[in-house]
Design an enzyme around this catalytic site. Sequence first.
Site, PDB file in Angstrom:
ATOM      1  N   ASP A  76       0.860  -1.179   0.000  1.00  0.00           N
ATOM      2  CA  ASP A  76       0.000   0.000   0.000  1.00  0.00           C
ATOM      3  C   ASP A  76       0.897   1.229   0.000  1.00  0.00           C
ATOM      4  OD1 ASP A  76      -2.181   1.677   0.124  1.00  0.00           O
ATOM      5  OD2 ASP A  76      -2.916   0.962   2.067  1.00  0.00           O
ATOM      6  N   HIS A  77       0.362   2.329  -0.494  1.00  0.00           N
ATOM      7  CA  HIS A  77       1.136   3.572  -0.552  1.00  0.00           C
ATOM      8  C   HIS A  77       1.093   4.280   0.799  1.00  0.00           C
ATOM      9  CE1 HIS A  77       0.302   3.688  -5.135  1.00  0.00           C
ATOM     10  NE2 HIS A  77       1.549   3.311  -4.932  1.00  0.00           N
ATOM     11  N   TYR A 104      -5.145   4.624   0.424  1.00  0.00           N
ATOM     12  CA  TYR A 104      -6.258   3.770  -0.015  1.00  0.00           C
ATOM     13  C   TYR A 104      -5.942   2.911  -1.240  1.00  0.00           C
ATOM     14  CZ  TYR A 104      -8.033   7.852   2.499  1.00  0.00           C
ATOM     15  OH  TYR A 104      -8.184   8.876   3.399  1.00  0.00           O
ATOM     16  N   HIS A 105      -4.742   2.352  -1.308  1.00  0.00           N
ATOM     17  CA  HIS A 105      -4.356   1.564  -2.479  1.00  0.00           C
ATOM     18  C   HIS A 105      -3.796   0.186  -2.121  1.00  0.00           C
ATOM     19  CE1 HIS A 105      -3.624   5.759  -4.492  1.00  0.00           C
ATOM     20  NE2 HIS A 105      -4.904   5.430  -4.500  1.00  0.00           N
ATOM     21  N   PRO A 106      -4.485  -0.614  -1.297  1.00  0.00           N
ATOM     22  CA  PRO A 106      -3.953  -1.940  -0.971  1.00  0.00           C
ATOM     23  C   PRO A 106      -4.053  -2.893  -2.163  1.00  0.00           C
ATOM     24  CG  PRO A 106      -6.154  -1.695  -0.044  1.00  0.00           C
ATOM     25  CD  PRO A 106      -5.775  -0.354  -0.620  1.00  0.00           C
TER      26      PRO A 106
END
Length: 549
Positions: free
Chosen positions: A294-295, A468-470
């Site tokens: 994730d970021h 919010y990028h898993p």
Amino acid sequence: MTNSFDYIVVGGGSGGCVVAGRLTEDPGTTVCLLEAGDDGRSAAVTIPMGTVAMLPTRLHNWAFQTTPQDGLEGRRGYQPRGKTLGGSSAINAMIYVRGHASDYDEWAAQGNDGWSFNEVLPYFRLSEHNEHIHNEWHGQGGPLWVSNLRTDNPFHDRFLEAARQVGLPRTDDFNGPQQEGVGIYQVTQKHGERCSAARAYVLPHMGKRSNLHVQTHSMVQRIVFEGARAVGVEVLRDGVLQTLRARREVVLAAGALQTPQLLMLSGVGHIHELGQFGIPPVMHLPGVGKNLQDHPDFIFGYRSRSLDSMGVSPRGGFRMLQAARRFQLERRGPLTSNFAEAGGFLKTRPELAVPNIQLHFVVAMVDDHARKFHLGHGISCHVCLLRPRSRGTVRINSRDAAAAPLIDPAFLQDPLDLEEMVEGFKVTRSLMQAPALSAHITQDAFTQHVKTDDDIRDVLRQRTDTVYHPVGTCRMGTDENAVVDPQLRVRGLHGLRIVDASIMPTLIGGNTNAPTMMIAEKAVDLIRGVSRVQATSASNSTKDPSHVL
């Protein structure tokens, strides 16, 4: 309603909506799409500004938390995920970004044939209807509308001018020949309203295609296997447990957090981990739930007197009443905002081959995912690390499908991630201190006392969280730890495919919604065994763009 279909799609998010919508273009193919939430038609979803009501709450949102993060001083992070038809595309910031060409070329270099940038670009174009950009990089006529913002906010020009003042490059299209630079985001909106994956691929066909069956408020409990073949699912709806059968395939599209959870609950995962919960093993796949990426993201926040920024004040309230009227009449103005209206892809060091940080410039002051309110007005700027080295996990904590999974993104676990975030912090603060922006700032809310590199490291540990990028928890590959093969079939099993962000081998350098829909468009061809992109590629591409960006 029948209990047997050609395909059962589990999860009505970005991947699931695309698969269900595309497969039912064939009237001879029946599909049942299962979604735990509602039908995604509420005003909070349709009106872009509704994001602020959903992101920090449980409205259309699973609102998960992470395990305590050692790299974040033991804090629990927040993991909002869409719980409605459209999934996270119904609650996100609507930013249309594909990532860098090299991200996909790296997938192919790892042995994932068919996934290089030149091979996936036609699928991006196939999904897209770009309202404003017409060239070989973009598509027209696809279900997903991509548009310029309609907010008319003067902070766009101020942000771009600030970038010029500090010497940052500019780009007019983050999905065109040059990703690097600062610019204004395009968004997944149609006529000023959110264009979620559901609105693009499913809602127009509900009640019109007899072969498309959409079942909302339906929580899948487990996949049903006969030997090594997936033959259906058990689903709980209105307190009633029912079994639905798939004649051809079960397609998992529950996302990077819940797809691995459902696999493990169904007996697919590391055999020792399954045994801890007394789950009978169906297939030993040790990679299930591993490789979570994730970021990591830090947000600068500033107070401002400018009413061009959003906030809580008497004058701001009056402006919102005017904005509501304008939205009703024109579908323009502040209510069409995705909040993160501008941004950039930048290198913290000139010798880097590709950008390593991304900015999201927000026309409001954001604190703790909008869960903490501040009176007055303000602006914010996110900075996230695009290719973190840290790797986390998703595990189960119960045999109950309704129980939240244990989510450990391992933020800043690798010390090099922290050092790159320090570099990104400095680049972003320099931009926000440029005269074009600083003239509208009255107070630095979170970092005014940060002076040294150690101060930066401290504030990063105190305030970093997800953007919010898993992805990556059911990794595509050809080795023994891969979960799916390059055709997205679960290894060692039959009749089971995964079509969501969990299959990404590595995190792409950008927002993950458009890539997830691309994955699903490609999956439809893999399922059918027929390619739709050869004619598209030949007619829309006048040159090979894969070596740029």
